[in-house]
Design an enzyme around this catalytic site. Structure first.
Site, PDB file in Angstrom:
ATOM      1  N   HIS A  14      -2.925  -1.167  -1.499  1.00  0.00           N
ATOM      2  CA  HIS A  14      -3.296   0.155  -2.008  1.00  0.00           C
ATOM      3  C   HIS A  14      -4.695   0.554  -1.545  1.00  0.00           C
ATOM      4  O   HIS A  14      -5.481  -0.271  -1.062  1.00  0.00           O
ATOM      5  CB  HIS A  14      -3.233   0.162  -3.529  1.00  0.00           C
ATOM      6  CG  HIS A  14      -4.179  -0.812  -4.166  1.00  0.00           C
ATOM      7  ND1 HIS A  14      -5.534  -0.567  -4.317  1.00  0.00           N
ATOM      8  CD2 HIS A  14      -3.972  -2.049  -4.667  1.00  0.00           C
ATOM      9  CE1 HIS A  14      -6.109  -1.596  -4.888  1.00  0.00           C
ATOM     10  NE2 HIS A  14      -5.198  -2.526  -5.111  1.00  0.00           N
ATOM     11  N   GLU A  89      -0.207  -7.144  -8.711  1.00  0.00           N
ATOM     12  CA  GLU A  89      -1.286  -8.092  -8.443  1.00  0.00           C
ATOM     13  C   GLU A  89      -1.162  -9.290  -9.388  1.00  0.00           C
ATOM     14  O   GLU A  89      -0.495  -9.228 -10.428  1.00  0.00           O
ATOM     15  CB  GLU A  89      -2.639  -7.387  -8.648  1.00  0.00           C
ATOM     16  CG  GLU A  89      -3.866  -8.250  -8.422  1.00  0.00           C
ATOM     17  CD  GLU A  89      -3.969  -8.781  -7.006  1.00  0.00           C
ATOM     18  OE1 GLU A  89      -3.297  -9.812  -6.743  1.00  0.00           O
ATOM     19  OE2 GLU A  89      -4.706  -8.201  -6.194  1.00  0.00           O
TER      20      GLU A  89
END
Length: 227
Positions: A14, A89
């Site tokens: 990202h 994550e």
């Protein structure tokens, strides 16, 4: 042994957030992109992928990944993205929201760093737990690719996920497999029609010996290589 299909997997991180800028562990906190600061990196990635098409798009369900995908996919005729929580994550537990400077004197934190994440942070997950959910997510991507004849898949995810994939497919130590914001890797996998496991080379996390990684390269390609 006869070769089967080939799958190209483009996996990107990202764009920039405020916590990235502050060097804070984000983990599974749903932190939004830092705009407009995140745009230059995302524009570069968008330009890199110009003209490419994908048979499937998969993203972490966290907002910073969905925002990144929306930017790089704008105006592109790409498939609707599937969200997958398993691509989040690493869960950093009590370390989330804190920086190295704040944690460096903690013995628990130093032990975690020394273990390359194999130890779980307090309230978080270990590297093995991260591996298990990534293996499941990748197994689904490969199985769907085989069932629906996908040749190229885009994945938008997080830095820790890509570090783990680089450890498996590129042989890079976990802490050294860092990629920048809105950057990642392009892996080529070949299906191997074998009766037994592949001994040499790294395989996917689907059926053992079914897929072998044959190529790995940076995304976007460094400017020095395109000059």
């Amino acid at each position: 042994m006869a070769d089967g299909m080939c799958l190209e997997l483009v996996v990107v991180r990202h764009g920039l957030t405020q916590w990235n800028l502050d060097k804070r562990y984000q983990g599974q906190r749903d932190i939004e992109l830092l705009l407009p600061d995140a745009l230059p990196d995302m524009d570069r990635l968008r330009n890199e992928l110009a003209g490419e098409s994908f048979d499937a798009v998969v993203t972490s369900d966290l907002g910073r990944c969905r925002q990144t995908l929306a930017h790089i996919a704008e105006g592109r005729d790409w498939p609707e993205a599937r969200q997958d929580q398993r691509l989040r994550e690493n869960d950093f537990g009590d370390f989330e929201g804190r920086s190295w400077e704040e944690l460096k004197d903690s013995e628990i934190y130093r032990d975690w760093i020394d273990s390359a994440g194999e130890l779980a942070p307090p309230g978080g997950e270990s590297a093995e737990q991260l591996r298990q959910r990534l293996q499941a997510a990748l197994a689904d991507i490969f199985a769907t690719a085989k069932a629906e004849d996908h040749r190229k898949v885009l994945v938008v995810t997080h830095g820790g996920v890509i570090r783990e994939l680089r450890r498996v497919y590129d042989g890079v130590p976990f802490w050294e497999g860092v990629v920048g914001q809105a950057a990642g890797r392009r892996w080529i996998f070949n299906e191997q029609n074998v009766d037994g496991p592949i001994i040499n080379g790294q395989t996917s996390h689907g059926k053992r010996g079914e897929w072998q990684c044959s190529s790995s390269s940076e995304v976007p390609v460094p400017a020095s290589r395109t000059a």
